[in-house]
Design an enzyme around this catalytic site. Structure first.
Site, PDB file in Angstrom:
ATOM      1  N   GLU A 283     -25.020 -11.235  29.361  1.00 38.05           N
ATOM      2  CA  GLU A 283     -25.910 -12.666  29.196  1.00 38.05           C
ATOM      3  C   GLU A 283     -24.872 -13.891  29.324  1.00 38.05           C
ATOM      4  OE1 GLU A 283     -26.185 -15.081  25.845  1.00 38.05           O
ATOM      5  OE2 GLU A 283     -25.636 -13.562  24.420  1.00 38.05           O
TER       6      GLU A 283
ATOM      7  N   LYS B 233     -30.037 -24.234  28.379  1.00 38.55           N
ATOM      8  CA  LYS B 233     -30.188 -22.804  27.966  1.00 38.55           C
ATOM      9  C   LYS B 233     -31.314 -22.317  28.528  1.00 38.55           C
ATOM     10  CE  LYS B 233     -31.219 -21.086  23.260  1.00 38.55           C
ATOM     11  NZ  LYS B 233     -31.268 -21.412  21.840  1.00 38.55           N
TER      12      LYS B 233
ATOM     13  N   VAL C  42     -30.700 -14.004  25.595  1.00 36.20           N
ATOM     14  CA  VAL C  42     -31.005 -12.561  25.537  1.00 36.20           C
ATOM     15  C   VAL C  42     -32.203 -12.359  26.351  1.00 36.20           C
ATOM     16  CG1 VAL C  42     -31.376 -10.567  23.957  1.00 36.20           C
ATOM     17  CG2 VAL C  42     -29.208 -11.937  23.685  1.00 36.20           C
TER      18      VAL C  42
ATOM     19  N   ASP D  14     -40.769 -20.156  13.959  1.00 37.65           N
ATOM     20  CA  ASP D  14     -39.441 -20.243  14.797  1.00 37.65           C
ATOM     21  C   ASP D  14     -39.022 -18.858  15.172  1.00 37.65           C
ATOM     22  OD1 ASP D  14     -37.185 -20.759  16.486  1.00 37.65           O
ATOM     23  OD2 ASP D  14     -36.471 -22.241  15.091  1.00 37.65           O
TER      24      ASP D  14
ATOM     25  N   SER E 247     -37.325 -16.290  17.644  1.00 36.80           N
ATOM     26  CA  SER E 247     -36.712 -16.356  19.178  1.00 36.80           C
ATOM     27  C   SER E 247     -37.507 -15.491  20.119  1.00 36.80           C
ATOM     28  CB  SER E 247     -35.368 -15.453  18.936  1.00 36.80           C
ATOM     29  OG  SER E 247     -34.831 -15.489  20.237  1.00 36.80           O
ATOM     30  N   ALA E 248     -37.623 -15.830  21.308  1.00 36.94           N
ATOM     31  CA  ALA E 248     -38.000 -15.333  22.420  1.00 36.94           C
ATOM     32  C   ALA E 248     -37.568 -13.991  22.710  1.00 36.94           C
ATOM     33  CB  ALA E 248     -38.277 -16.195  23.742  1.00 36.94           C
ATOM     34  N   ASP E 249     -36.418 -13.911  22.164  1.00 36.73           N
ATOM     35  CA  ASP E 249     -35.609 -12.302  22.236  1.00 36.73           C
ATOM     36  C   ASP E 249     -36.405 -11.435  21.595  1.00 36.73           C
ATOM     37  OD1 ASP E 249     -33.528 -14.049  23.041  1.00 36.73           O
ATOM     38  OD2 ASP E 249     -32.291 -13.521  21.218  1.00 36.73           O
TER      39      ASP E 249
ATOM     40  N   LYS F 199     -27.194 -12.860  13.278  1.00 39.21           N
ATOM     41  CA  LYS F 199     -26.651 -13.619  12.317  1.00 39.21           C
ATOM     42  C   LYS F 199     -27.127 -13.869  11.196  1.00 39.21           C
ATOM     43  CE  LYS F 199     -23.208 -15.716  15.128  1.00 39.21           C
ATOM     44  NZ  LYS F 199     -23.604 -16.062  16.412  1.00 39.21           N
TER      45      LYS F 199
HETATM   46  N1  PSU Z   1     -27.166 -15.582  18.361  1.00 36.44           N
HETATM   47  C1  PSU Z   1     -25.919 -15.539  18.285  1.00 36.44           C
HETATM   48  N2  PSU Z   1     -25.175 -15.913  19.383  1.00 36.44           N
HETATM   49  C2  PSU Z   1     -25.720 -16.537  20.521  1.00 36.44           C
HETATM   50  C3  PSU Z   1     -27.081 -16.600  20.351  1.00 36.44           C
HETATM   51  C4  PSU Z   1     -27.841 -16.012  19.360  1.00 36.44           C
HETATM   52  O1  PSU Z   1     -25.174 -15.067  17.539  1.00 36.44           O
HETATM   53  O2  PSU Z   1     -25.207 -17.091  21.408  1.00 36.44           O
HETATM   54  C5  PSU Z   1     -27.985 -17.286  21.839  1.00 36.44           C
HETATM   55  C6  PSU Z   1     -28.362 -15.904  22.529  1.00 36.44           C
HETATM   56  O3  PSU Z   1     -28.417 -16.298  24.057  1.00 36.44           O
HETATM   57  C7  PSU Z   1     -29.687 -15.900  22.016  1.00 36.44           C
HETATM   58  C8  PSU Z   1     -30.062 -17.215  21.863  1.00 36.44           C
HETATM   59  O4  PSU Z   1     -30.493 -15.035  23.031  1.00 36.44           O
HETATM   60  O5  PSU Z   1     -28.965 -17.957  21.180  1.00 36.44           O
HETATM   61  C9  PSU Z   1     -31.342 -17.353  21.124  1.00 36.44           C
HETATM   62  O6  PSU Z   1     -31.878 -18.714  20.853  1.00 36.44           O
HETATM   63  P1  PSU Z   1     -33.366 -18.891  20.276  1.00 36.44           P
HETATM   64  O7  PSU Z   1     -33.006 -18.688  18.728  1.00 36.44           O
HETATM   65  O8  PSU Z   1     -33.388 -20.320  20.602  1.00 36.44           O
HETATM   66  O9  PSU Z   1     -34.350 -18.258  20.819  1.00 36.44           O
HETATM   67 MN    MN Z   2     -36.429 -20.883  18.329  1.00 34.92          MN
END
Ligand code: PSU
Ligand code: MN
Length: 310
Positions: free
Chosen positions: A28, A89, A109, A139, A141-143, A160
């Site tokens: 990534e 991002k 991701v 909230d 994540s789209a992950d 994390k």
């Molecule tokens: N968690 C981490 N380090 C990161 C990310 C998440 O410990 O760098 C990054 C990754 O690219 C992950 C994104 O896909 O943040 C998730 O962001 P969001 O919570 O906005 O979906």
């Molecule tokens: Mn989010």
């Protein structure tokens, strides 16, 4: 393979590797643009690619450059991405917006999984996945939904503790994603080796991980296999220290009214500052370790002559 979407640019190395059936590991790039400070971000990106090569696999860093979706970056492109002043991002919802405006950016991701899957890649390495944020049930994540529709082995150090980890585990289950411990029975929490939560299954070698993923694909399952690797012992942080930093960072985010896509980068940066760089050292070590394990799994997959039966 069916034709790729028109916005994709495959690197020469990637095309050659795919043609000869070489093991490939997707990487990534949000970690490069939004996860690490300069110049560490470029050094890390280069080191991680070298770590993949050292195991006999081909790295394919995925990113957006000038409104094109790149699968595999040339050395100059990697350096440029790491030093761009304005990057976005890129999560899946951002592709159209970024392409329409010729933007560059690091893929999360979720976005990397989307691209890697269409490009026919089977293994992906990252640091940690996104998840459900503490206190904001919506909230998510789209992950997580993207992991539910991307049949790749995703190698990470868990998620994390800035996140609600029990809720994150639940959503992974809903999305059909098995959480597989690599030489561990515990779900790691990125900086720390255990979150106190269990994994669904344990494997102890790259071959076992490859065999398990193959069976998931044999079953026609379209979700990822999440292979969680504890961060290297030497640089992992104590749990109480992390929790203290996380609580302070979350309180600040609330005070500053930080929401949405800005939340994760903000929390990551503040935790790093509060732990005075100790978390950064841990972050770099685990990113490299995950890349190595991912490359070993990619090699094991390409060495499998026929799908195993068990
Ligand atoms: N968690 C981490 N380090 C990161 C990310 C998440 O410990 O760098 C990054 C990754 O690219 C992950 C994104 O896909 O943040 C998730 O962001 P969001 O919570 O906005 O979906
Ligand atoms: Mn989010």
């Amino acid at each position: 393979m069916s034709a790729l979407p028109p916005a994709f640019d495959l690197s020469k190395e990637f095309i050659t590797s795919q043609k000869i059936g070489a093991p490939i590991v997707a990487l990534e790039s949000a970690v490069i643009t939004h996860g690490l400070p300069r110049p560490t971000n470029y050094e890390l990106a280069r080191d991680v690619e070298a770590d993949v090569r050292a195991q006999g696999a081909q790295p394919a860093t995925i990113a957006l450059l000038d409104g094109r979706i790149k699968v595999g970056l040339a050395p100059g492109e990697l350096e440029r991405l790491a030093n761009l002043d304005k990057t976005r991002k890129i999560s899946p919802r951002d592709f159209g917006i970024a392409l329409a405006n010729g933007l560059s950016g690091g893929t999360t991701v979720a976005a990397t999984l989307h691209v890697a899957h269409l490009a026919g890649i089977r293994v992906f390495a990252t640091g940690g996945i996104g998840g459900v944020h503490r206190g904001s049930t919506f909230d998510v994540s789209a992950d997580l939904p993207q992991l539910g529709k991307s049949p790749l082995v995703v190698v990470c150090a868990g998620a994390k503790s800035i996140l609600d980890l029990p809720a994150t585990r639940e959503v992974l289950e809903t999305q059909g994603v098995p959480v597989v411990g690599y030489q561990t029975d515990d779900f790691p929490a990125f900086y720390t080796r255990s979150s106190g939560l269990p994994v669904d299954y344990r494997v102890d070698s790259p071959e076992e991980a490859a065999a398990l993923a193959t069976e998931s694909w044999n079953a026609g399952i379209q979700s990822a296999v999440l292979l969680v690797v504890p961060p290297p012992e030497e640089t992992a942080l104590p749990e109480d220290r992390m929790e203290e930093a996380v609580l302070a960072a979350i309180a600040e985010a609330e005070d500053l009214d930080i929401h949405g896509a800005a939340t994760t980068p903000f929390l990551l940066q503040r935790v790093s500052e509060i732990t005075q760089g100790e978390s950064l050292t841990a972050n770099l070590a685990l990113l490299r370790n995950n890349a190595k394990v991912a490359a070993q799994v990619a090699v094991a997959l390409s060495d499998m002559k026929k799908p195993p039966s068990f």
